[in-house]
Design a protein around this motif. Structure first.
Motif, PDB file in Angstrom:
ATOM      1  N   GLU A 145       0.826  -1.217  -0.051  1.00 50.38           N
ATOM      2  CA  GLU A 145       0.022  -0.039  -0.186  1.00 50.38           C
ATOM      3  C   GLU A 145       0.562   1.237  -0.140  1.00 50.38           C
ATOM      4  O   GLU A 145       0.207   2.508  -0.257  1.00 50.38           O
ATOM      5  CB  GLU A 145      -0.869   0.039   1.120  1.00 50.38           C
ATOM      6  CG  GLU A 145      -1.940  -0.999   1.235  1.00 50.38           C
ATOM      7  CD  GLU A 145      -3.049  -0.971   2.380  1.00 50.38           C
ATOM      8  OE1 GLU A 145      -2.519  -0.260   3.454  1.00 50.38           O
ATOM      9  OE2 GLU A 145      -3.843  -1.775   2.535  1.00 50.38           O
ATOM     10  N   ALA A 146       2.266   1.104   0.164  1.00 52.85           N
ATOM     11  CA  ALA A 146       3.241   2.315   0.293  1.00 52.85           C
ATOM     12  C   ALA A 146       3.071   3.119  -1.055  1.00 52.85           C
ATOM     13  O   ALA A 146       2.907   2.474  -2.282  1.00 52.85           O
ATOM     14  CB  ALA A 146       4.234   1.783   0.767  1.00 52.85           C
ATOM     15  N   SER A 147       3.649   4.389  -1.042  1.00 56.61           N
ATOM     16  CA  SER A 147       3.456   5.151  -2.132  1.00 56.61           C
ATOM     17  C   SER A 147       4.847   4.793  -2.966  1.00 56.61           C
ATOM     18  O   SER A 147       5.757   4.307  -2.408  1.00 56.61           O
ATOM     19  CB  SER A 147       3.576   6.766  -1.797  1.00 56.61           C
ATOM     20  OG  SER A 147       4.864   6.844  -0.941  1.00 56.61           O
ATOM     21  N   PRO A 148       4.810   5.128  -4.247  1.00 59.11           N
ATOM     22  CA  PRO A 148       6.057   4.942  -5.347  1.00 59.11           C
ATOM     23  C   PRO A 148       7.269   5.744  -4.522  1.00 59.11           C
ATOM     24  O   PRO A 148       8.381   4.940  -4.668  1.00 59.11           O
ATOM     25  CB  PRO A 148       5.707   5.265  -6.367  1.00 59.11           C
ATOM     26  CG  PRO A 148       4.260   5.053  -6.507  1.00 59.11           C
ATOM     27  CD  PRO A 148       3.585   5.631  -5.005  1.00 59.11           C
ATOM     28  N   ASP A 149       7.051   6.734  -3.907  1.00 55.93           N
ATOM     29  CA  ASP A 149       8.362   7.457  -3.295  1.00 55.93           C
ATOM     30  C   ASP A 149       8.659   6.725  -2.267  1.00 55.93           C
ATOM     31  O   ASP A 149       9.874   6.589  -1.913  1.00 55.93           O
ATOM     32  CB  ASP A 149       7.956   8.763  -2.738  1.00 55.93           C
ATOM     33  CG  ASP A 149       7.658   9.816  -4.162  1.00 55.93           C
ATOM     34  OD1 ASP A 149       8.024   9.312  -5.169  1.00 55.93           O
ATOM     35  OD2 ASP A 149       7.067  10.789  -3.693  1.00 55.93           O
ATOM     36  N   LYS A 150       7.903   6.047  -1.393  1.00 56.07           N
ATOM     37  CA  LYS A 150       8.405   5.401   0.029  1.00 56.07           C
ATOM     38  C   LYS A 150       8.885   4.194  -0.523  1.00 56.07           C
ATOM     39  O   LYS A 150      10.178   3.742   0.131  1.00 56.07           O
ATOM     40  CB  LYS A 150       7.173   5.136   0.795  1.00 56.07           C
ATOM     41  CG  LYS A 150       7.429   4.095   1.874  1.00 56.07           C
ATOM     42  CD  LYS A 150       8.431   4.976   2.998  1.00 56.07           C
ATOM     43  CE  LYS A 150       8.396   4.109   4.236  1.00 56.07           C
ATOM     44  NZ  LYS A 150       9.337   3.047   4.320  1.00 56.07           N
ATOM     45  N   LEU A 151       8.491   3.601  -1.497  1.00 56.45           N
ATOM     46  CA  LEU A 151       9.239   2.288  -2.013  1.00 56.45           C
ATOM     47  C   LEU A 151      10.539   2.489  -2.732  1.00 56.45           C
ATOM     48  O   LEU A 151      11.601   1.612  -2.458  1.00 56.45           O
ATOM     49  CB  LEU A 151       8.448   1.519  -3.126  1.00 56.45           C
ATOM     50  CG  LEU A 151       7.196   0.933  -2.613  1.00 56.45           C
ATOM     51  CD1 LEU A 151       6.175   0.215  -3.587  1.00 56.45           C
ATOM     52  CD2 LEU A 151       7.313  -0.115  -1.095  1.00 56.45           C
ATOM     53  N   GLU A 152      10.754   3.711  -3.301  1.00 54.23           N
ATOM     54  CA  GLU A 152      11.889   3.757  -3.882  1.00 54.23           C
ATOM     55  C   GLU A 152      12.912   4.352  -2.745  1.00 54.23           C
ATOM     56  O   GLU A 152      14.224   3.988  -2.744  1.00 54.23           O
ATOM     57  CB  GLU A 152      11.847   5.208  -4.852  1.00 54.23           C
ATOM     58  CG  GLU A 152      11.179   4.762  -5.906  1.00 54.23           C
ATOM     59  CD  GLU A 152      12.164   3.675  -6.920  1.00 54.23           C
ATOM     60  OE1 GLU A 152      13.134   3.850  -6.753  1.00 54.23           O
ATOM     61  OE2 GLU A 152      11.387   2.913  -7.884  1.00 54.23           O
ATOM     62  N   GLU A 153      12.408   5.138  -1.594  1.00 51.78           N
ATOM     63  CA  GLU A 153      13.209   5.516  -0.527  1.00 51.78           C
ATOM     64  C   GLU A 153      13.855   4.083   0.273  1.00 51.78           C
ATOM     65  O   GLU A 153      14.965   4.036   0.498  1.00 51.78           O
ATOM     66  CB  GLU A 153      12.378   6.234   0.483  1.00 51.78           C
ATOM     67  CG  GLU A 153      13.220   6.567   1.878  1.00 51.78           C
ATOM     68  CD  GLU A 153      12.369   7.319   2.796  1.00 51.78           C
ATOM     69  OE1 GLU A 153      12.726   7.327   4.153  1.00 51.78           O
ATOM     70  OE2 GLU A 153      11.338   7.559   2.274  1.00 51.78           O
TER      71      GLU A 153
END
Length: 280
Positions: free
Chosen positions: A247-255
């Motif tokens: 459910e995490a945002s793409p930005d969070k997954l990239e981080e």
């Protein structure tokens, strides 16, 4: 590979447990494990993996029969690499009730095609991509009617001459292989979300979400870390961690991906000490 934020419906991520302990299997299935893997792979494995910190199981035909009789969830049998015993192992595993066969150490599309021919749709056929040849043939393998693909990091590291099994994650090889396949895809194994050394499990979970994986194995680390803990509590906790990652945002997954890359780099001395790769 990025992904859009998923709806809040439950993520369909399969947890496949390596075990022949019937009481533990029953508890794990009741807690949310989706399938059991019985592991026959051992021919040539000790020599191939000499000097590396790996696990070699010694499961038997009788183990497969016992596990099949003890549970209604899918039972998967990992057979040995393609060779003189393959056809007999296929027949024995299917007679014992295996729903799916896993073929390790794939080196050509032709051997997978032969296995599919012998199985003749009586069970699913999944493969482990853990050789350089399988990586090179990924696009061709993706055209075969397979049930799942798993990138085996340890054997792939041995073939590539690196002691760090997660190097295939950090240098993009896993992501490169992943883009060819539409069937269920997985890599690495999971343990409890607050455990994992030297690579934190929570970062592997995030990477599985980033790459849209749909299953993982619960093996040595999980079996070690759950000792003294209640599967009825721990497996749902693992599922909640998976749900949050998907459910995490793409930005969070990239981080989290960047954090994983740093963790893999920092773990290099650990793996160099642990996996000597002494093939003499």
């Amino acid at each position: 590979m990025s992904m859009t934020k998923m709806n809040r419906e439950e993520v369909d991520f399969k947890l496949l447990l390596f075990s022949t302990d019937l009481s533990f299997i029953r508890a794990a299935v009741a807690a949310g494990v989706n399938g059991i893997v019985v592991d026959w792979e051992r021919i040539g494995k000790a020599e191939r993996q000499r000097g590396f910190d790996t696990q070699i199981n010694a499961d038997t035909l009788e183990d497969l029969e016992r596990v099949r009789a003890a549970t209604e969830v899918p039972v998967i049998c990992r057979i040995n690499a393609f060779g003189p015993t393959t056809r007999d192992e296929i027949e024995a595993a299917i007679r014992a009730g295996a729903d799916e066969l896993l073929l390790p150490m794939v080196r050509s599309a032709e051997e997978v095609e032969r296995v599919l021919e012998w199985v003749a749709s009586r069970a699913g056929v999944g493969i482990l991509v853990e050789t350089c040849e399988a990586v090179r043939q990924a696009e061709r393998l993706a055209r075969l009617p397979l049930s799942r693909i798993y990138v085996g990091l340890h054997d792939l590291a041995i073939e590539r001459g690196t002691p760090n099994p997660f190097r295939a994650v950090s240098d993009g090889l896993v992501e490169e292989v992943r883009r060819f396949f539409t069937v269920p895809f997985g890599f690495a194994g999971l343990t409890l979300p607050d455990r994992g050394f030297p690579i934190p499990c929570r970062l592997l979970i995030a990477e599985m979400a980033r790459l849209r994986c749909s299953f993982s194995f619960l093996r040595r680390s999980f079996l070690r870390d759950i000792v003294g803990r209640d599967p009825a509590a721990e497996i749902p906790r693992l599922r909640r961690a998976l749900q949050a990652a998907f459910e995490a945002s793409p930005d969070k997954l990239e981080e989290d991906h960047r954090m994983l890359l740093r963790a893999i780099e920092a773990a290099e001395p650990f793996f160099r000490a642990r996996n000597l790769g002494d093939r003499r």
